[in-house]
Motif scaffolding. Structure first.
Motif, PDB file in Angstrom:
ATOM      1  N   LEU A 261      23.957  44.673  34.602  1.00  0.00           N
ATOM      2  CA  LEU A 261      22.959  43.686  34.875  1.00  0.00           C
ATOM      3  C   LEU A 261      23.645  42.984  36.095  1.00  0.00           C
ATOM      4  CD1 LEU A 261      19.843  42.463  34.666  1.00  0.00           C
ATOM      5  CD2 LEU A 261      20.772  41.051  32.834  1.00  0.00           C
ATOM      6  N   ALA A 262      24.511  42.310  35.806  1.00  0.00           N
ATOM      7  CA  ALA A 262      25.340  41.505  36.773  1.00  0.00           C
ATOM      8  C   ALA A 262      25.347  42.032  37.842  1.00  0.00           C
ATOM      9  CB  ALA A 262      26.724  40.941  36.091  1.00  0.00           C
ATOM     10  N   LEU A 263      25.837  43.314  38.161  1.00  0.00           N
ATOM     11  CA  LEU A 263      26.235  44.057  39.326  1.00  0.00           C
ATOM     12  C   LEU A 263      24.795  44.396  40.044  1.00  0.00           C
ATOM     13  CD1 LEU A 263      29.168  46.366  38.218  1.00  0.00           C
ATOM     14  CD2 LEU A 263      29.238  44.383  39.731  1.00  0.00           C
ATOM     15  N   ALA A 264      23.918  44.933  39.177  1.00  0.00           N
ATOM     16  CA  ALA A 264      22.656  45.382  39.681  1.00  0.00           C
ATOM     17  C   ALA A 264      21.925  44.133  40.373  1.00  0.00           C
ATOM     18  CB  ALA A 264      21.753  45.809  38.576  1.00  0.00           C
ATOM     19  N   TRP A 265      22.171  42.974  39.768  1.00  0.00           N
ATOM     20  CA  TRP A 265      21.527  41.736  40.387  1.00  0.00           C
ATOM     21  C   TRP A 265      22.114  41.493  41.807  1.00  0.00           C
ATOM     22  CZ3 TRP A 265      23.700  36.975  41.938  1.00  0.00           C
ATOM     23  CH2 TRP A 265      22.867  35.900  42.129  1.00  0.00           C
ATOM     24  N   LEU A 266      23.564  41.842  41.729  1.00  0.00           N
ATOM     25  CA  LEU A 266      24.067  41.417  43.258  1.00  0.00           C
ATOM     26  C   LEU A 266      23.541  42.355  44.426  1.00  0.00           C
ATOM     27  CD1 LEU A 266      27.733  40.737  42.407  1.00  0.00           C
ATOM     28  CD2 LEU A 266      26.310  39.108  43.515  1.00  0.00           C
ATOM     29  N   PHE A 267      23.122  43.606  43.855  1.00  0.00           N
ATOM     30  CA  PHE A 267      22.744  44.535  44.947  1.00  0.00           C
ATOM     31  C   PHE A 267      21.367  44.024  45.403  1.00  0.00           C
ATOM     32  CE2 PHE A 267      24.943  47.959  42.469  1.00  0.00           C
ATOM     33  CZ  PHE A 267      26.220  47.919  43.579  1.00  0.00           C
ATOM     34  N   THR A 268      20.664  42.972  44.481  1.00  0.00           N
ATOM     35  CA  THR A 268      19.244  42.572  44.914  1.00  0.00           C
ATOM     36  C   THR A 268      19.609  41.261  46.065  1.00  0.00           C
ATOM     37  OG1 THR A 268      18.775  40.807  43.380  1.00  0.00           O
ATOM     38  CG2 THR A 268      18.262  43.127  42.945  1.00  0.00           C
ATOM     39  N   ARG A 269      20.615  40.983  46.183  1.00  0.00           N
ATOM     40  CA  ARG A 269      20.751  39.850  47.085  1.00  0.00           C
ATOM     41  C   ARG A 269      21.044  40.204  48.621  1.00  0.00           C
ATOM     42  NH1 ARG A 269      18.603  37.246  44.032  1.00  0.00           N
ATOM     43  NH2 ARG A 269      18.946  35.293  44.955  1.00  0.00           N
ATOM     44  N   GLY A 270      21.160  41.233  48.845  1.00  0.00           N
ATOM     45  CA  GLY A 270      21.188  41.712  50.407  1.00  0.00           C
ATOM     46  C   GLY A 270      21.950  42.798  50.623  1.00  0.00           C
ATOM     47  N   GLU A 271      21.631  43.618  51.633  1.00  0.00           N
ATOM     48  CA  GLU A 271      22.186  44.876  51.847  1.00  0.00           C
ATOM     49  C   GLU A 271      23.709  44.776  52.433  1.00  0.00           C
ATOM     50  OE1 GLU A 271      21.319  48.151  51.541  1.00  0.00           O
ATOM     51  OE2 GLU A 271      19.310  47.277  50.681  1.00  0.00           O
ATOM     52  N   HIS A 272      23.954  43.594  52.620  1.00  0.00           N
ATOM     53  CA  HIS A 272      25.284  43.078  53.149  1.00  0.00           C
ATOM     54  C   HIS A 272      26.266  42.569  52.055  1.00  0.00           C
ATOM     55  CE1 HIS A 272      23.508  39.173  52.826  1.00  0.00           C
ATOM     56  NE2 HIS A 272      24.360  38.583  53.214  1.00  0.00           N
ATOM     57  N   VAL A 273      25.914  42.839  50.729  1.00  0.00           N
ATOM     58  CA  VAL A 273      26.554  42.348  49.653  1.00  0.00           C
ATOM     59  C   VAL A 273      27.203  43.391  49.134  1.00  0.00           C
ATOM     60  CG1 VAL A 273      26.518  41.097  47.372  1.00  0.00           C
ATOM     61  CG2 VAL A 273      25.038  40.165  49.267  1.00  0.00           C
ATOM     62  N   ILE A 274      28.505  43.335  48.830  1.00  0.00           N
ATOM     63  CA  ILE A 274      29.379  44.418  48.301  1.00  0.00           C
ATOM     64  C   ILE A 274      30.303  43.732  47.020  1.00  0.00           C
ATOM     65  CG2 ILE A 274      31.342  46.254  48.422  1.00  0.00           C
ATOM     66  CD1 ILE A 274      30.414  45.946  51.664  1.00  0.00           C
ATOM     67  N   PRO A 275      29.939  44.013  46.038  1.00  0.00           N
ATOM     68  CA  PRO A 275      30.739  43.762  44.807  1.00  0.00           C
ATOM     69  C   PRO A 275      31.999  44.328  44.484  1.00  0.00           C
ATOM     70  CG  PRO A 275      28.635  44.812  43.757  1.00  0.00           C
ATOM     71  CD  PRO A 275      28.812  44.822  45.383  1.00  0.00           C
ATOM     72  N   ILE A 276      33.004  43.512  44.105  1.00  0.00           N
ATOM     73  CA  ILE A 276      34.264  44.459  43.759  1.00  0.00           C
ATOM     74  C   ILE A 276      34.945  43.964  42.357  1.00  0.00           C
ATOM     75  CG2 ILE A 276      35.036  44.766  46.065  1.00  0.00           C
ATOM     76  CD1 ILE A 276      37.025  42.464  45.935  1.00  0.00           C
ATOM     77  N   PRO A 277      34.160  44.396  41.415  1.00  0.00           N
ATOM     78  CA  PRO A 277      34.777  44.207  40.214  1.00  0.00           C
ATOM     79  C   PRO A 277      35.919  44.732  39.817  1.00  0.00           C
ATOM     80  CG  PRO A 277      33.270  46.117  39.983  1.00  0.00           C
ATOM     81  CD  PRO A 277      33.109  45.409  41.272  1.00  0.00           C
ATOM     82  N   GLY A 278      36.812  44.249  38.819  1.00  0.00           N
ATOM     83  CA  GLY A 278      38.129  44.512  38.771  1.00  0.00           C
ATOM     84  C   GLY A 278      38.300  44.996  37.228  1.00  0.00           C
ATOM     85  N   THR A 279      38.992  46.016  36.696  1.00  0.00           N
ATOM     86  CA  THR A 279      39.234  46.169  35.315  1.00  0.00           C
ATOM     87  C   THR A 279      40.525  46.935  34.971  1.00  0.00           C
ATOM     88  OG1 THR A 279      38.146  47.280  33.309  1.00  0.00           O
ATOM     89  CG2 THR A 279      37.882  48.422  35.733  1.00  0.00           C
ATOM     90  N   THR A 280      41.171  47.065  33.676  1.00  0.00           N
ATOM     91  CA  THR A 280      42.006  47.853  33.508  1.00  0.00           C
ATOM     92  C   THR A 280      41.551  49.008  32.834  1.00  0.00           C
ATOM     93  OG1 THR A 280      42.604  46.327  31.389  1.00  0.00           O
ATOM     94  CG2 THR A 280      43.668  45.670  33.721  1.00  0.00           C
ATOM     95  N   ARG A 281      40.290  49.077  32.171  1.00  0.00           N
ATOM     96  CA  ARG A 281      39.813  50.248  31.317  1.00  0.00           C
ATOM     97  C   ARG A 281      38.902  51.101  32.100  1.00  0.00           C
ATOM     98  NH1 ARG A 281      38.645  46.251  26.122  1.00  0.00           N
ATOM     99  NH2 ARG A 281      40.578  45.223  25.944  1.00  0.00           N
ATOM    100  N   LEU A 282      39.108  52.378  31.676  1.00  0.00           N
ATOM    101  CA  LEU A 282      38.447  53.538  32.188  1.00  0.00           C
ATOM    102  C   LEU A 282      36.884  53.368  31.918  1.00  0.00           C
ATOM    103  CD1 LEU A 282      40.994  56.470  31.820  1.00  0.00           C
ATOM    104  CD2 LEU A 282      40.249  55.338  34.068  1.00  0.00           C
ATOM    105  N   ALA A 283      36.811  53.077  30.499  1.00  0.00           N
ATOM    106  CA  ALA A 283      35.306  52.879  30.084  1.00  0.00           C
ATOM    107  C   ALA A 283      34.527  52.080  30.992  1.00  0.00           C
ATOM    108  CB  ALA A 283      35.476  52.399  28.609  1.00  0.00           C
TER     109      ALA A 283
END
Length: 333
Positions: A261-283
């Protein structure tokens, strides 16, 4: 994977922030776990990989270089200068000679002849932004970097920098629980044709439901950077858990996980927005990648706005000392 434009590059709509494979959130994963995650991200269609000289004081660049150098032609490689580790301490230094030296070190660690996107990690306020960007422009002309980025700067500073050399991307924190970018810099990026790269799009784990209660918060590693952040102080966090409970319900109704939900919300903020989440887990990586396929209804967006109005996030994102080191616009209490 959907694609978005970043300067001259077409990149995956979700990038990978590599920091926590070496730095910041307690004990990093074992090397083999970190290597497996980077390769899994590549296989999942992620093409934007974000590192920095600061992360692990060079260790993260070495990791990314060792694992991804054989796949160099498949990725857009981003790193950062202007904030590094010196004798075990974090130092902000935007002098031209320092930036050029840092670039040489990064090229060696990353095992590449050119860095696709090279950010000024922090604006050193003792050095005019024009001088720091001018040094990066020289690196472009020398063929050592392909494009220039800025991190944690205001719209006014972005415009000053852009007048010296085109800025390909601006990176700053942006998520449902940190919306300062909406004051000015998000629109400035759109006007100038600058990609907006959103770091900590999952609220440093909060919006991924990674810290679901006070006991989990108390169990954070002693070196976890969140321990120094006001939002994670016990009194503020107790209040923020009320927001989290309602947020979980909205995600469930939307048919996705809280992180998605958090990432999908960012996609609605503009075509120029690119999120870069980080994680240590494959899941978690697979969960994040799947967010690019989540479509949110207008009603869901309205519910999120109403929730934030009813239960605003408690606490500043940085403590007072760290706040002096950045240049972003801030909401006033």
């Amino acid at each position: 994977m959907q694609q978005r434009q970043l300067g001259p590059f077409s990149v995956s709509a979700i990038g990978l922030g590599c920091m926590n494979l070496s730095h910041a959130y307690g004990v990093p994963p074992a090397p083999e776990q970190a290597e497996a995650l980077l390769l899994a991200a590549l296989d999942a269609g992620i093409t934007l990989f974000d590192t920095a000289a600061l992360y692990g004081f060079g260790a993260n660049e070495e990791l990314v270089g060792r694992v991804l150098a054989p796949h160099r032609n498949r990725i857009t490689l981003a790193s950062k200068c202007g904030m590094t580790g010196v004798e075990g301490k974090r130092v902000i230094d935007g002098r031209p000679e320092t930036l050029k030296r840092t670039c040489e070190d990064s090229l060696r660690r990353l095992r590449t002849e050119v860095i696709d996107l090279y950010y000024l990690h922090r604006w050193d306020k003792q050095v005019p932004i024009e001088d720091s960007v001018g040094a990066l422009a020289e690196l472009v002309r020398e063929g050592k970097i392909r494009s220039i980025g800025l991190s944690e700067v205001s719209a006014a500073t972005l415009r000053r920098a852009h007048a010296v050399h085109p800025i390909a991307a601006l990176q700053t924190e942006y998520s449902l629980w940190t919306r300062n970018a909406e004051i000015a810099v998000l629109d400035a990026c759109k006007q100038l044709g600058v990609a907006f790269v959103a770091f900590s799009p999952l609220g440093r784990g909060f919006l991924a439901d990674g810290l679901p209660d006070m006991a989990t918060l108390a169990a954070l590693d002693g070196k976890d950077i969140r321990r120094a952040m006001p939002r994670f102080a016990a009194d503020n966090y107790a209040a923020n858990l009320d927001f989290l409970a309602a947020y979980r319900d909205i995600a469930a109704a939307a048919g996705c996980t809280p992180a998605q939900l958090a990432l999908a919300w960012l996609f609605t903020r503009g075509e120029h927005v690119i999120p870069i989440p980080g994680t240590t887990r494959l899941a978690h990586l697979r969960e994040d990648v799947a967010a690019s396929r989540v479509q949110l209804r207008v009603e869901t967006l309205q519910q999120l706005d109403a929730l934030l109005a009813r239960l605003p996030i408690a606490g500043a994102r940085y403590n007072a000392t760290t706040q002096t080191e950045i240049d972003t616009e801030e909401f006033r209490a």
